[in-house]
Design an enzyme around this catalytic site. Structure first.
Site, PDB file in Angstrom:
ATOM      1  CG  ASP A  71      -1.052  -0.576   3.160  1.00 35.22           C
ATOM      2  OD1 ASP A  71       0.822  -1.250   2.545  1.00 35.22           O
ATOM      3  OD2 ASP A  71      -0.709  -0.332   3.811  1.00 35.22           O
TER       4      ASP A  71
ATOM      5  CE1 TYR B 196       7.456 -14.799  -7.973  1.00 36.99           C
ATOM      6  CE2 TYR B 196       8.357 -13.349  -6.148  1.00 36.99           C
ATOM      7  CZ  TYR B 196       7.558 -13.946  -6.965  1.00 36.99           C
ATOM      8  OH  TYR B 196       5.626 -13.632  -7.048  1.00 36.99           O
TER       9      TYR B 196
ATOM     10  CD  GLU C 264       0.184   6.505   8.041  1.00 38.04           C
ATOM     11  OE1 GLU C 264      -0.258   7.466   9.152  1.00 38.04           O
ATOM     12  OE2 GLU C 264      -1.148   5.786   7.272  1.00 38.04           O
TER      13      GLU C 264
END
Ligand SMILES: [Zn+2]
Ligand SMILES: [Zn+2]
Length: 395
Positions: A106, A298, A372
């Site tokens: 996100d 991967y 944040e």
């Protein structure tokens, strides 16, 4: 000295937090990132970028072409969440049961949107092209491979590509970078020991696959110590063993599942070769059959050293030398490796840990969260990398 770009990034902090929380509350799993994708498209269109939707199903690509000719640089974010129930009690916690942004994707999406917002405001200063790559399904789905196959590194051809990832091992404000190898090739295997079941009291009438599997597990664990150069890195882990139904029955077969990690092709091939040989050898010694299935995952993520130096020097200008460190590789996996197989670039880490705020939990934990403040910092770091790569002199 106040700088216009720094000022613009400072101004967008609240917006970045809002965007990140909106995505955080609505997590979507790999190849199902429909709403996330819509949100990205809406913002990119608002910023006046050329937008391509539906790449690798839910992926989005944005393009900004500068007025003057120059190189093309791409930055990449992954969009998918994890199948995990969030246990944080914060107001912006996941609203979707059993799904959570526990790997910080996100934040990756938000940071790239912040970079898009910034460059849309100063597009007259762009020389060359900037491409934004929002890919689906990093967590096991290999969205990155499909994006590359569908041509995101072409039209215009991308000269260098960069990606950042949240990193709770580092404190907020710190940047980590891999000089070359960063993350491991992650493959998986399935082995079946095919014996012959019977009564637990009469093993001489059976071929006991549990006994054979015991020997096999010990043998497999000697591959790394005896067949791999100690200066190379390798991991073989057996994560699941299945067999048997009751205490007095010898079963027909035992199944073993495991993961194999390596940092280069030579070691990767050696591990696969030895695993198969050892399996066959153990099966033969107990006169039973076996099945061996190896699936490549991967590839190893290998940074271009010149591009790593560029990231280090660009970030150093932003956060100072004390806050930029070169990291040892780790044996996790990351599908950004597919981009780096094709073109030069680098993958770096953004510290997001903050003890004072209680933000200390690891990636993929149900309590994972980020400080944040990493959002505007991430925007600045990507902007500095682009600035330095395209030679824009924005700062
Ligand atoms: Zn993850
Ligand atoms: Zn991740």
């Amino acid at each position: 000295m106040t700088n216009l770009v720094k000022e613009k990034i400072r101004e967008m902090k609240d917006w970045l937090v809002e965007v990140r929380r909106a995505i955080h509350m609505n997590p979507e799993l790999g190849f199902e990132e429909v709403e996330t994708s819509k949100l990205i498209v809406e913002w990119l269109e608002k910023f006046g970028l050329q937008v391509t939707k539906g790449v690798a199903k839910t992926g989005v690509v944005g393009l900004l072409q500068g007025n003057k000719r120059g190189k093309t640089v791409a930055i990449r974010a992954d969009m998918d969440a994890l199948p995990l129930e969030e246990t944080n009690q914060r107001p912006y916690r996941s609203r979707i049961k059993g799904k959570m942004h526990a790997c910080g994707h996100d934040a990756h999406v938000t940071i790239l949107l912040g970079v898009a917002r910034l460059f849309s405001a100063i597009r007259g200063q762009v020389k060359g092209n900037i491409k934004w790559i929002f890919q689906p399904a990093e967590e096991g789905g290999g969205g990155g491979r499909i994006m590359v196959e569908e041509g995101v590194l072409e039209d215009p051809n991308v000269d260098a590509v960069f990606a950042g990832h949240m990193f709770p091992d580092l404190r907020i404000g710190k940047i980590g970078i891999y000089e070359r190898e960063g993350l491991a090739a992650s493959d998986r295997f399935m082995i079946k020991m095919l014996g012959k079941g019977g009564h637990g009291a009469y093993p001489y009438l059976s071929k006991d696959p549990i006994h054979a599997a015991g020997h096999l597990i010990t043998q497999i664990n000697s591959i790394v110590s005896r067949s791999i150069n100690p200066l190379d890195s390798a991991v073989v882990t057996i994560g699941k063993v299945t067999g048997g139904t009751a205490f007095n029955i010898i079963p027909d077969e035992v199944e073993l599942l495991g993961t194999v990690r390596s940092l280069n092709t030579r070691v990767r091939e050696m591990l696969k070769f030895r695993l198969e040989k050892v399996t066959q050898g153990v099966a033969r010694s107990f006169e039973m059959d076996c099945q061996f299935d190896y699936q490549y995952g991967y590839p190893a993520l290998v940074n271009n050293p010149e591009m790593s130096q560029l990231v280090a020097s660009a970030c150093t200008r932003g956060v100072g030398q004390d806050n930029v460190e070169f990291l040892r590789p780790s044996m996790g996996g990351e599908d950004f490796a597919y981009y780096l197989e094709k073109i030069p670039g680098a993958y770096f880490r953004l510290g997001c840990r903050n003890e004072e705020k209680g933000i200390v939990n690891p990636l993929h934990s149900s309590q994972f969260d980020i400080d944040e403040d990493v959002l505007p910092l991430g925007v600045e770091m990507f902007t500095r990398i682009i600035d330095q790569y395209l030679g824009l002199e924005l700062f």
